[in-house]
Scaffold this active site. Sequence first.
Site, PDB file in Angstrom:
ATOM      1  N   ILE A  96       0.881  -1.190   0.043  1.00  0.00           N
ATOM      2  CA  ILE A  96       0.081   0.000  -0.062  1.00  0.00           C
ATOM      3  C   ILE A  96       0.960   1.230   0.027  1.00  0.00           C
ATOM      4  O   ILE A  96       1.961   1.182   0.533  1.00  0.00           O
ATOM      5  CB  ILE A  96      -0.801  -0.301   1.205  1.00  0.00           C
ATOM      6  CG1 ILE A  96      -1.700  -1.306   1.124  1.00  0.00           C
ATOM      7  CG2 ILE A  96      -1.646   1.380   1.433  1.00  0.00           C
ATOM      8  CD1 ILE A  96      -2.825  -1.296   2.309  1.00  0.00           C
ATOM      9  N   HIS A 111      -5.724  -4.777 -10.877  1.00  0.00           N
ATOM     10  CA  HIS A 111      -5.797  -5.734  -9.771  1.00  0.00           C
ATOM     11  C   HIS A 111      -6.894  -6.897 -10.339  1.00  0.00           C
ATOM     12  O   HIS A 111      -7.525  -6.724 -11.129  1.00  0.00           O
ATOM     13  CB  HIS A 111      -6.590  -5.092  -8.433  1.00  0.00           C
ATOM     14  CG  HIS A 111      -6.810  -6.246  -7.304  1.00  0.00           C
ATOM     15  ND1 HIS A 111      -6.054  -6.618  -6.398  1.00  0.00           N
ATOM     16  CD2 HIS A 111      -8.135  -6.992  -7.118  1.00  0.00           C
ATOM     17  CE1 HIS A 111      -6.391  -7.584  -5.655  1.00  0.00           C
ATOM     18  NE2 HIS A 111      -7.666  -7.710  -6.093  1.00  0.00           N
ATOM     19  N   ASP A 143      -6.021   5.031  -3.653  1.00  0.00           N
ATOM     20  CA  ASP A 143      -5.947   6.098  -2.627  1.00  0.00           C
ATOM     21  C   ASP A 143      -5.232   4.989  -1.342  1.00  0.00           C
ATOM     22  O   ASP A 143      -4.439   4.050  -1.844  1.00  0.00           O
ATOM     23  CB  ASP A 143      -7.539   6.149  -2.192  1.00  0.00           C
ATOM     24  CG  ASP A 143      -8.356   5.004  -1.684  1.00  0.00           C
ATOM     25  OD1 ASP A 143      -7.811   4.067  -1.634  1.00  0.00           O
ATOM     26  OD2 ASP A 143      -9.426   4.852  -1.799  1.00  0.00           O
ATOM     27  N   ASP A 147      -6.386  -1.852  -2.241  1.00  0.00           N
ATOM     28  CA  ASP A 147      -7.065  -1.935  -3.635  1.00  0.00           C
ATOM     29  C   ASP A 147      -8.486  -1.198  -3.627  1.00  0.00           C
ATOM     30  O   ASP A 147      -9.582  -1.893  -3.966  1.00  0.00           O
ATOM     31  CB  ASP A 147      -7.350  -3.508  -3.878  1.00  0.00           C
ATOM     32  CG  ASP A 147      -5.814  -4.342  -4.011  1.00  0.00           C
ATOM     33  OD1 ASP A 147      -5.224  -3.693  -4.804  1.00  0.00           O
ATOM     34  OD2 ASP A 147      -5.842  -5.476  -3.634  1.00  0.00           O
TER      35      ASP A 147
HETATM   36  C1  GAR Z   1      -0.895  -9.272 -11.322  1.00  0.00           C
HETATM   37  O1  GAR Z   1      -2.040 -10.311 -11.502  1.00  0.00           O
HETATM   38  C2  GAR Z   1      -1.645  -7.956 -10.757  1.00  0.00           C
HETATM   39  O2  GAR Z   1      -2.881  -7.824 -11.074  1.00  0.00           O
HETATM   40  C3  GAR Z   1      -1.347  -8.280  -9.172  1.00  0.00           C
HETATM   41  O3  GAR Z   1      -0.051  -8.988  -9.058  1.00  0.00           O
HETATM   42  C4  GAR Z   1      -0.027  -9.709 -10.417  1.00  0.00           C
HETATM   43  C5  GAR Z   1       1.522  -9.168 -10.908  1.00  0.00           C
HETATM   44  O4  GAR Z   1       1.979  -9.831 -12.082  1.00  0.00           O
HETATM   45  N1  GAR Z   1      -1.748  -7.406  -8.193  1.00  0.00           N
HETATM   46  C6  GAR Z   1      -2.248  -7.062  -7.424  1.00  0.00           C
HETATM   47  O5  GAR Z   1      -2.723  -8.277  -6.754  1.00  0.00           O
HETATM   48  C7  GAR Z   1      -2.322  -5.843  -6.561  1.00  0.00           C
HETATM   49  N2  GAR Z   1      -3.453  -5.971  -5.370  1.00  0.00           N
HETATM   50  P1  GAR Z   1       3.227  -9.304 -12.929  1.00  0.00           P
HETATM   51  O6  GAR Z   1       4.342  -9.163 -12.020  1.00  0.00           O
HETATM   52  O7  GAR Z   1       3.465 -10.527 -13.874  1.00  0.00           O
HETATM   53  O8  GAR Z   1       2.654  -8.211 -13.619  1.00  0.00           O
END
Ligand code: GAR
Length: 200
Positions: A96, A111, A143, A147
């Site tokens: 965060i 997300h 914010d 999420d």
């Molecule tokens: C993605 O699926 C993204 O949406 C998630 O982490 C992954 C990163 O993948 N983010 C969250 O969960 C944020 N709360 P990446 O490193 O291959 O882009």
Amino acid sequence: MIRAATADDPLRIAVLASGRGSNLAALMERLDPTVVIVGVASNRADAIALSRAREEEIETAVFPRGDDWGERDRELCAWLLERDVELVVLAGFMEILTAEVVDRLPVINVHPSLLPAFPGLHAWEQALDAGVEETGVTVHFVDTGLDTGPVIAQEPVPVREGDTPASLHERIQAVEHRLLPDVVRRLASNDIPDSTRSAA
Ligand code: GAR
């Protein structure tokens, strides 16, 4: 307010990522010349995303959280402002951010669920555990919550019989890799009303 950018005067963005960086790779591949990635930062020195950025000769930096979260975010924000960053994109940044950043710069996040459903870690596993038939992808303004923040775009992804966490996440990521660059391009062309950002 995010200004309308042009290829001659592109929107300057920074990407923050903690892990594999497949969303960073999608941004590097799919953004048009109205957007330039001027820096990639991480909370983890071992994030693969940083190597991907270095391969493209994009400047990188690491800001580990340490004990003083506010101080870390002040340093991160100074780094962003020194580079005239106009939009911060969280692409798998798993922490965060405090008001030190989000009150000073527009920040968006991708997300892997249809928020407000399944915030936090491993949202695809949360969806499987909940037995829903549909989950999806959200891109939203950030914010100081987990999420939370006004939604800019959402797209559903079906959960299929026999899905494993890996197969569902893979299907979700295919959508992320299209939706996130699309939203960034739309922000750069002023195609998203400012009221979206201030919406509750
Ligand atoms: C993605 O699926 C993204 O949406 C998630 O982490 C992954 C990163 O993948 N983010 C969250 O969960 C944020 N709360 P990446 O490193 O291959 O882009």
